[in-house]
Design an enzyme around this catalytic site. Structure first.
Site, mmCIF file in Angstrom:
data_model
loop_
_atom_site.group_PDB
_atom_site.id
_atom_site.type_symbol
_atom_site.label_atom_id
_atom_site.label_comp_id
_atom_site.label_asym_id
_atom_site.label_seq_id
_atom_site.Cartn_x
_atom_site.Cartn_y
_atom_site.Cartn_z
ATOM 1 N N ASP A 38 0.825 -1.216 -0.099
ATOM 2 C CA ASP A 38 0.012 0.009 0.073
ATOM 3 C C ASP A 38 1.185 1.319 0.124
ATOM 4 O O ASP A 38 2.126 1.033 -0.210
ATOM 5 C CB ASP A 38 -1.044 -0.022 1.164
ATOM 6 C CG ASP A 38 -2.099 0.749 0.955
ATOM 7 O OD1 ASP A 38 -3.478 0.571 1.519
ATOM 8 O OD2 ASP A 38 -2.190 1.568 0.064
HETATM 9 C C1 GLC Z 1 -4.354 4.228 -0.223
HETATM 10 C C2 GLC Z 1 -5.147 3.387 0.221
HETATM 11 C C3 GLC Z 1 -5.336 2.221 -0.911
HETATM 12 C C4 GLC Z 1 -5.091 2.777 -2.256
HETATM 13 C C5 GLC Z 1 -3.853 3.157 -2.354
HETATM 14 C C6 GLC Z 1 -3.584 3.953 -3.671
HETATM 15 O O1 GLC Z 1 -3.564 4.660 0.885
HETATM 16 O O2 GLC Z 1 -4.887 2.541 1.560
HETATM 17 O O3 GLC Z 1 -6.519 1.642 -0.850
HETATM 18 O O4 GLC Z 1 -5.592 1.953 -3.503
HETATM 19 O O5 GLC Z 1 -3.519 4.026 -1.288
HETATM 20 O O6 GLC Z 1 -4.238 5.243 -3.889
#
Ligand code: GLC
Length: 749
Positions: free
Chosen positions: A288
């Site tokens: 993430d």
């Molecule tokens: C965010 C979220 C994730 C998302 C990613 C990209 O922090 O936790 O669900 O897909 O970053 O935006």
């Protein structure tokens, strides 16, 4: 099974050639991957594992991010994928930079396409309330079609985290509290996004996220630690992820949280043992946002280099916007802290997807401006958002048939901060937000009432509702009306990521606004309809008790106002059922239907020494699976093909569902099972089947479910999976707390 066999065949073919494991299910692609990896420098390999953000940040901006010249890095082959791009123009421009790199390896473009792209569908928790897998798949299909036409290859969806704590704002993004329903919805969403397969110009790579246990954050506070038994992890939180693998999901995203002390991003048990080895997943695993680097703050890595080594060695392939890999991986390989094989394997998963998408044959194949315009303006897409929104709404209460309203009503007083809201109806995680594109509840009501009927709108206060000076006008508006509709709840940015609250009451003084308006309406003998707009279950027990009717509309998307009006006027008979429990109070949380009985269940054990609260019933305000209709359904003639199940036999349970009301309607019949005696205590009931049926008034349908040993199986205390002989209780109902038919049967050894 087929995929695994092909995968193994390719593995055998390649194992002689080199150390690289094969990828995907296509031998020709595996060979092309192999040949390319052998041409790549160490730095170019690291580049493929580096994902950077284009423009719109979806997390904290790091110092590294500010200092990196991303365009130069792309041209130098130091970036493998880019997130938050969302147009043909943008993707074409960035791809042209990548084509200037030495090996011309194309970029992957990723975006959070969570519940629609240009045409916004209900927030995912709302869609889950439809219990309609075709509708949910169709929603993802349209989102994928629009995203792919705009140059996007990869969506970071579906979010499949089970969540039982509505203080956690991301409960909005998932499918609620139940593993069985959550698994069915995970399959539907993956199939919707990926369509006929990767490489199709209307499909995108789906991502099962956030792996794993993220929804069980301590105290509902986002990013907090998660601590649970492995039995609970396997029994409740992992099934939707496994369902996504079985549906062929192209990628996984791990999660911010620690799981029993180990950050998911650096968790080999999750990523290597379970995901790769046990489940045979052969797609990409991505971190993430900065979750590789965040392992330092977790206290699991000494520095960015240590974090990079721990992440890739635990199975994380791509570092999202973290700059841990780009700044350290080459050195770590040279120092032997990360093996060449580990690096090459990670690169291979990424390149395989780029080949499967056809990007090496034509890097611009998804970036076609003419197709983008045609697809984004397809009127059937907007119409679909209205259909899915209507199916997602849950009629929680309807005393004295307050609903449906008649279109000939002389005057409606529409009151509340969401009465004419547009942007809020879209919810969070939208790609384009064009409020002029959204139909408000006021628009919807006005579009439905007969000529000459009036709809007056009085906000009373804004969503935060700390200023009550508008209450008097709201109460005054009641006088001229025949019926009062209150639109209360949350704004679009009250749920989603980093939106945990210690109070999930109606915001500010909204409850007082309700009470003043309700009292005036009832004093004048006028019905009060409460429409709740929220991305999570809210605490509104007092208002629910006093309203004549309550419709939970979630955050219903682009056509939300028309969809709500369709339901309120009966153009559509509501069919939604709760995918998550609505508590009486926050003090009950976590509360869910599939609880254990305890040794002192009430009322069996006197309340003085029973498992109960001194100040509240144990039951929720509204239970999992609850949802009313404008018609009524009767269940009868329950039959079992046998009362004894042995070996690999199947037992068929069937019954008649009868529409005993005066109008057509849909019912979600639910099958619950209980294993009353087992080697570990089992829940008092668990959803093990459901079907959404449509019936004309007076009509009946014979419904059946098959029960086999697998459906009775569970993870034992030692995590072994299997069923245990003994008696089982079977319940069929309209909700988890509305059981209509019951029976017992035996499972023999
Ligand atoms: C965010 C979220 C994730 C998302 C990613 C990209 O922090 O936790 O669900 O897909 O970053 O935006």
């Amino acid at each position: 099974m087929k995929r695994t066999l092909t995968f193994l065949a390719v593995l055998a073919a390649l194992s002689t050639a080199c150390s690289l494991p094969a990828y995907g299910a296509d031998a020709a692609i595996a060979a092309r991957v192999q040949a390319l990896v052998q041409q790549m420098t160490l730095e170019e390999k690291v580049g493929q594992l580096n994902q950077v953000v284009a423009s719109g940040l979806t997390g904290p901006e790091s110092a590294e991010s500010k200092n990196v010249d991303k365009r130069a890095a792309i041209k130098a082959g130091q970036v493998g994928s880019v997130l938050t791009v969302k147009s043909v123009r943008e993707t074409r421009e960035l791809q042209q930079l990548a084509m200037q790199s030495r090996l011309k390896i194309p970029l992957l473009f990723a975006l959070d396409v969570i519940h629609g792209f240009k045409n916004v569908f209900p927030v995912p928790l709302g869609e889950a309330a439809s219990w309609d897998m075709q509708a949910i798949e169709h929603s993802a299909r349209i989102a994928a079609t629009e995203a792919a036409a705009s140059g996007v290859h990869w969506t970071f969806a579906p979010m499949v985290d089970i969540a039982r704590d509505p203080r956690w704002g991301r409960v909005m993004e998932g499918a609620g509290e139940d593993a069985f329903l959550g698994s069915a919805i995970a399959r539907a969403r993956v199939k919707g996004f990926q369509g006929k397969g990767l490489g199709q110009l209307d499909s995108v790579m789906a991502t099962a996220k956030h792996f794993a246990g993220y929804g069980a954050a301590l105290a509902g506070r986002d990013y907090q630690a998660v601590d649970m038994s492995l039995q609970q992890l396997h029994e409740v939180y992992l099934p939707p992820f496994k369902a996504a693998v079985e549906a062929g999901v192209a990628s996984f995203m791990n999660s911010f949280n620690t799981l029993n002390g180990i950050p998911a991003t650096g968790n080999a048990m999750l990523q290597k043992d379970i995901l790769r080895q046990q489940w045979g997943f052969d797609g990409i695993i991505i971190s993430d946002w900065q979750s590789v680097a965040e392992m330092v703050r977790h206290g699991f890595a000494a520095d960015l280099g240590d974090a990079a080594a721990r992440a890739i060695n635990a199975g994380n392939n791509i570092d999202m916007e973290g700059y841990a890999y780009s700044g350290n991986l080459a050195r770590l390989v040279r120092e032997g802290k990360v093996s060449q094989g580990t690096l090459d394997a990670a690169v291979g998963y990424v390149l395989t997807k780029k080949f499967e998408l056809g990007l090496f044959d034509d890097p611009y194949r998804y970036s076609d401006a003419a197709r983008e315009q045609a697809v984004l303006n397809d009127p059937s897409h907007r119409a679909a958002t209205r259909d899915v929104a209507r199916k997602s709404m849950v009629l929680l209460k309807n005393d004295n048939d307050a609903l449906p309203l008649t279109k000939q009503v002389r005057s409606i007083a529409l009151i509340g901060p969401l009465a004419d809201a547009r942007r809020d109806l879209e919810g969070a995680w939208t790609v384009y937000s064009d409020p002029e594109h959204v139909v408000s509840l006021a628009d919807g009501l006005r579009g439905h009432v007969a000529k000459g009927s009036r709809v007056t709108v009085t906000q009373g206060c804004d969503i935060a509702c700390t200023d009550t000076r508008g209450f008097a006008a709201a109460v005054k508006a009641v006088r001229a009306a025949d019926v009062v509709v209150l639109a209360l709840g949350e704004g679009f940015d009250y749920t989603g990521e980093a939106r945990s609250y210690t109070s999930i009451d109606l915001p500010g003084r909204q409850a007082q606004l309700f009470e003043q308006v309700r009292a005036a309406a009832h004093a004048a003998g006028k019905p009060v309809v409460l429409v709740m707009l929220a991305g999570r279950p809210l605490i509104f027990a007092d208002a629910a008790a006093k309203a004549d009717a309550v419709l939970y509309a979630w955050l219903p998307g682009t056509e939300g106002g028309n969809a709500m009006a369709d339901v309120l006027f009966g153009d559509y008979n509501p069919s939604g059922k709760l995918p998550i429990t609505i508590p009486r109070s926050l003090g009950q949380v976590p509360i869910f239907y599939s609880y254990l009985n305890t040794g002192r269940p009430v009322p069996e054990v006197e309340a003085l020494y029973g498992s109960a609260y001194r100040d509240s019933p144990n039951t929720p305000l509204y239970a999992f699976g609850h949802g009313l209709s404008y018609t009524s359904f009767k269940y009868d003639n329950l039959q079992l093909s046998s009362t004894r199940l042995s070996g690999n036999d199947k037992l068929t349970v069937s019954f008649d569902l009868h529409n005993s009301g005066k109008r057509a309607g849909e019912e979600v019949v639910q099958l619950y099972l209980r294993d009353p005696v087992a080697s570990i205590a089992r829940p008092v009931k668990e959803l093990k089947g459901f079907r959404k049926l449509s019936l004309e008034p007076g009509r009946s349908e014979r419904v059946s479910f098959e029960i086999d040993r697998d459906l009775l199986s569970f993870h034992h205390a030692d995590l072994k999976w299997g069923a245990e002989a003994g008696r089982f209780e079977l319940m069929i109902g309209s909700a988890s707390d509305d059981i209509r038919l019951e029976a017992n049967f035996e499972l023999a050894d």
